[in-house]
Design a protein around this motif. Structure first.
Motif, PDB file in Angstrom:
ATOM      1  N   PHE A   1     -13.225   6.334  -4.325  1.00  0.00           N
ATOM      2  CA  PHE A   1     -12.628   5.487  -3.294  1.00  0.00           C
ATOM      3  C   PHE A   1     -12.166   4.200  -3.952  1.00  0.00           C
ATOM      4  N   LEU A   2     -10.948   3.771  -3.606  1.00  0.00           N
ATOM      5  CA  LEU A   2     -10.337   2.638  -4.306  1.00  0.00           C
ATOM      6  C   LEU A   2     -10.082   1.457  -3.362  1.00  0.00           C
ATOM      7  N   PRO A   3     -11.124   0.712  -3.019  1.00  0.00           N
ATOM      8  CA  PRO A   3     -10.907  -0.431  -2.142  1.00  0.00           C
ATOM      9  C   PRO A   3     -10.208  -1.574  -2.862  1.00  0.00           C
ATOM     10  N   ILE A   4      -9.480  -2.353  -2.089  1.00  0.00           N
ATOM     11  CA  ILE A   4      -8.807  -3.547  -2.600  1.00  0.00           C
ATOM     12  C   ILE A   4      -9.857  -4.640  -2.818  1.00  0.00           C
ATOM     13  N   THR A   5      -9.826  -5.274  -3.979  1.00  0.00           N
ATOM     14  CA  THR A   5     -10.740  -6.395  -4.215  1.00  0.00           C
ATOM     15  C   THR A   5     -10.011  -7.737  -4.219  1.00  0.00           C
ATOM     16  N   GLU A   6      -8.690  -7.680  -4.378  1.00  0.00           N
ATOM     17  CA  GLU A   6      -7.905  -8.904  -4.411  1.00  0.00           C
ATOM     18  C   GLU A   6      -6.482  -8.580  -4.001  1.00  0.00           C
ATOM     19  N   CYS A   7      -5.832  -9.521  -3.381  1.00  0.00           N
ATOM     20  CA  CYS A   7      -4.501  -9.270  -2.841  1.00  0.00           C
ATOM     21  C   CYS A   7      -3.742 -10.590  -2.783  1.00  0.00           C
TER      22      CYS A   7
ATOM     23  N   GLU B   1       0.825  -1.218   0.000  1.00  0.00           N
ATOM     24  CA  GLU B   1       0.000   0.000   0.000  1.00  0.00           C
ATOM     25  C   GLU B   1       0.853   1.259   0.000  1.00  0.00           C
TER      26      GLU B   1
ATOM     27  N   HIS C   1      -7.858  -3.742   4.443  1.00  0.00           N
ATOM     28  CA  HIS C   1      -7.690  -5.061   3.812  1.00  0.00           C
ATOM     29  C   HIS C   1      -6.590  -5.909   4.458  1.00  0.00           C
TER      30      HIS C   1
ATOM     31  N   TYR D   1      -3.324 -15.216  -0.051  1.00  0.00           N
ATOM     32  CA  TYR D   1      -4.239 -14.642  -1.049  1.00  0.00           C
ATOM     33  C   TYR D   1      -5.555 -14.286  -0.374  1.00  0.00           C
ATOM     34  N   ALA D   2      -6.124 -13.156  -0.781  1.00  0.00           N
ATOM     35  CA  ALA D   2      -7.447 -12.780  -0.272  1.00  0.00           C
ATOM     36  C   ALA D   2      -8.263 -12.149  -1.383  1.00  0.00           C
ATOM     37  N   LYS D   3      -9.553 -12.487  -1.392  1.00  0.00           N
ATOM     38  CA  LYS D   3     -10.510 -11.863  -2.314  1.00  0.00           C
ATOM     39  C   LYS D   3     -11.592 -11.238  -1.449  1.00  0.00           C
ATOM     40  N   TYR D   4     -11.871  -9.971  -1.709  1.00  0.00           N
ATOM     41  CA  TYR D   4     -12.782  -9.204  -0.855  1.00  0.00           C
ATOM     42  C   TYR D   4     -14.114  -9.010  -1.570  1.00  0.00           C
TER      43      TYR D   4
ATOM     44  N   MET E   1     -11.707   4.823   4.968  1.00  0.00           N
ATOM     45  CA  MET E   1     -12.783   4.501   4.019  1.00  0.00           C
ATOM     46  C   MET E   1     -14.039   4.045   4.781  1.00  0.00           C
TER      47      MET E   1
END
Lengths: 135, 135, 135, 135
Positions: free
Chosen positions: B54-60, B31, C23, C61-64, C18
């Motif tokens: 707003f830019l949230p994380i959807t995958e990591c 980040e 995350h 790994y994570a998917k939100y 936010m």
């Protein structure tokens, strides 16, 4: 209702390379005790914030007596301190939940909270909180 | 402008009792690399949010190759991945800043970000970000 | 014993500006689910480490799917993935504990863990863990 | 050498849903100031720990004057307080690095550190640290 107990188990992420809980995490434990206490009193933070009351910390103190270790079960005892129109104090004691011979004090401290509106201006605490003075 | 380097020194609080940086902190390093990169590109997060994006994380995702130690100086290399109308990918490599013999890869990974308005509805990324596709 | 549920309430400190959980904290929730699961299976981390087995994360790994909010009660469902001699995978699903109409999936993911001795050399997982393959 | 300045930019992860830095993170800023100061003085923590000296926090205090916001550049000013044989105090002031009209005090506080050996027994601080009294 003067004291409130919150039980929690130490997380791995809360430790540091000295092998015990990092000192900044006790401040998070204090917050956990306080928010659970306020929910119990009928004033969950999330509702206060929806009603336009924000309670930032203005002062914070901690004294550390003995280390918390990973997987320890601890008891956070939160109690009310002085309540003024625009600020409220909470006191905390953190104990190790010992199996046999009672409880060991790990840390203690306090936080003072102010009250702001959405625009960040100092306002009086909600009346239901100020009324706790007479409880 | 395809890559961006951020240098940072590992904090004591970021370690855990295994004696190295806790794996969740690399996500914070990612980040840090991303927000510094976006500031450098002329799109600081704080402005995007003021503008209602707003830019949230959807995958990591992260893969860990070698431990980061306290006081290590690390280099976070952030680069742009695929840019779609409603999401953007960033790739990361974290290197140890070795004194003599070059750089050692400690970790790598990516994050995918979506775009929401203040009400939490999915919207297109700001045009200036979508335009990076053609850069 | 294939799945394990851990219930936890979102802490204020886990939120970001936010307005929902950051995350990187889901990675901590995964860890919480995993360590509670392993304690339940009879292999508490603290004992493994005393016995000289350290289990660093090698992949994560994570998917939100949807945001976790402050004071939400969540359920972390942890299950075993593939177990090899020198690594083990855990899968996670995080649900919102909804009051009426069932459960809402907030996030899912996995972590892969290796096994090291005190000197940081790769070793086989303890036999009692490897035996879970046949469970 | 009485004061030391550390500059750092606020990370997104350090904010909470009130829209500013969470109060527990200032304790981490204090630590950052202290560890950088000690490295500057020639006593990096990592070396002290290798030599068998561990410096846990025994007391910690913070007073918050104004919020730190995401992307703010802040200056942590660390200075030495009283040095005893078995404990040392550090004082901190955190300023906003204002562009034009000088610096704004955001927070201040102190920490007291003890000294332990590897077995967790109280020992004297290393002589090179105790000698700072006469500096």
């Amino acid at each position: 209702m003067e004291k409130f107990e919150t039980r929690v188990r130490v997380r791995y992420e809360e430790t540091d390379q000295m092998g015990a809980v990092h000192h900044s995490k006790y401040i998070v434990y204090f917050e956990l005790g306080r928010t659970e206490f306020m929910r119990h009193l009928g004033f969950p933070y999330s509702e206060l914030e929806k009603d336009g009351f924000f309670l930032p910390i203005t002062e914070c103190y901690a004294k550390y007596h003995a280390p918390c270790k990973f997987e320890d079960e601890i008891i956070i005892v939160t109690s009310l301190g002085e309540i003024k129109n625009v600020r409220i104090k909470f006191n905390y004691k953190i104990f190790l939940k010992a199996d046999i011979d009672g409880q060991k004090l790990l840390a203690e401290g306090y936080t003072v909270l102010g009250c702001l509106n959405k625009e960040g201006k100092i306002i009086k605490l909600p009346e239901k909180i100020r009324r706790l003075r007479n409880a």
